[in-house]
Design an enzyme around this catalytic site. Sequence first.
Site, PDB file in Angstrom:
ATOM      1  N   ASN A  11      -0.531  -5.707  -4.589  1.00 57.60           N
ATOM      2  CA  ASN A  11      -1.917  -5.964  -4.210  1.00 57.60           C
ATOM      3  C   ASN A  11      -2.729  -6.126  -5.495  1.00 57.60           C
ATOM      4  O   ASN A  11      -3.050  -5.138  -6.153  1.00 57.60           O
ATOM      5  CB  ASN A  11      -2.441  -4.773  -3.374  1.00 57.60           C
ATOM      6  N   HIS A  99      -7.596  -2.270   4.621  1.00 57.27           N
ATOM      7  CA  HIS A  99      -7.539  -1.555   3.335  1.00 57.27           C
ATOM      8  C   HIS A  99      -8.787  -0.686   3.176  1.00 57.27           C
ATOM      9  O   HIS A  99      -9.897  -1.113   3.532  1.00 57.27           O
ATOM     10  CB  HIS A  99      -7.435  -2.551   2.174  1.00 57.27           C
TER      11      HIS A  99
HETATM   12  P1  PGA Z   1      -3.150   1.653  -6.581  1.00 56.50           P
HETATM   13  O1  PGA Z   1      -3.683   0.805  -5.321  1.00 56.50           O
HETATM   14  O2  PGA Z   1      -1.659   1.448  -6.643  1.00 56.50           O
HETATM   15  O3  PGA Z   1      -3.865   1.074  -7.751  1.00 56.50           O
HETATM   16  O4  PGA Z   1      -3.498   3.088  -6.319  1.00 56.50           O
HETATM   17  C1  PGA Z   1      -2.967   0.730  -4.128  1.00 56.50           C
HETATM   18  C2  PGA Z   1      -3.748  -0.062  -3.112  1.00 56.50           C
HETATM   19  O5  PGA Z   1      -4.987   0.038  -3.115  1.00 56.50           O
HETATM   20  O6  PGA Z   1      -3.181  -0.792  -2.295  1.00 56.50           O
END
Ligand code: PGA
Length: 246
Positions: A11, A99
């Site tokens: 992502n 999300h």
């Molecule tokens: P992060 O984000 O790995 O930077 O904690 C994960 C996400 O928001 O999908």
Amino acid sequence: MTNKYVYFIANWKMFGDLRTVNSLDKVIKFSKNIQKNKIKLIYCPPSTLIQSLSNKLKKTRIEVGAQNCHHNFDFGAYTGQINSKMLKGVGAKYVILGHSENRQSGETDQLINIKIKSALKAGLKIIFCIGETLKEKKNKKTKQVLAKQLKNGLKSIKDKSNIIIAYEPVWSIGSGLIPKSKELNSLITFIKIKFGRKIPKILYGGSVNIMNIEKLKKVNGIDGFLIGGASQNTKKFIDIIKKTIN
Ligand code: PGA
């Protein structure tokens, strides 16, 4: 981990430009040397890069997804919005919905439910994010919150075979913190039970990195990872995959 292939979903959030797309050469090379059924690699760049990424990844097994979509299935007068059909049209096969960064800016369970239906109708697979805030966790509301998000988000959707769940505790995203393994395992089991008869794929997301992946991969029932920060760096991302499958 389950013993089926492992999902790695990148992502990119609101990061990336055409130079970042070219940095994927290393990942393409790396993925060619991995046994076909070991991993499923999906990149979710900002919408502006979906088409160039799809073109670049055409002859590879790496797939492309989007990070959100408008709830309306039909085209319409929605300035600045992009719907699921448009995403599908430029090569997206998946879309992340629910999300927490979007829930925090006002997306409700009801809106997410409409988005999921619209994206399924367009033929996209869904990466449906659920997760509790720190306050909810401290108040011992985690299971209640997850059950509500699942129930409302998936309301009146009969065929759930194209839905993947991503459990992402809000307090873990970008913070460097991850849940205790025992706790995570019990929540994964809880989600599977709540989801219904057809057991979905369940991913974990939130601060997955090179240091904690050894611990996370040992948690039973996880089918893969949704990775934010660490997926923007090709080397780090490849290292996480290597550590998971080796
Ligand atoms: P992060 O984000 O790995 O930077 O904690 C994960 C996400 O928001 O999908």
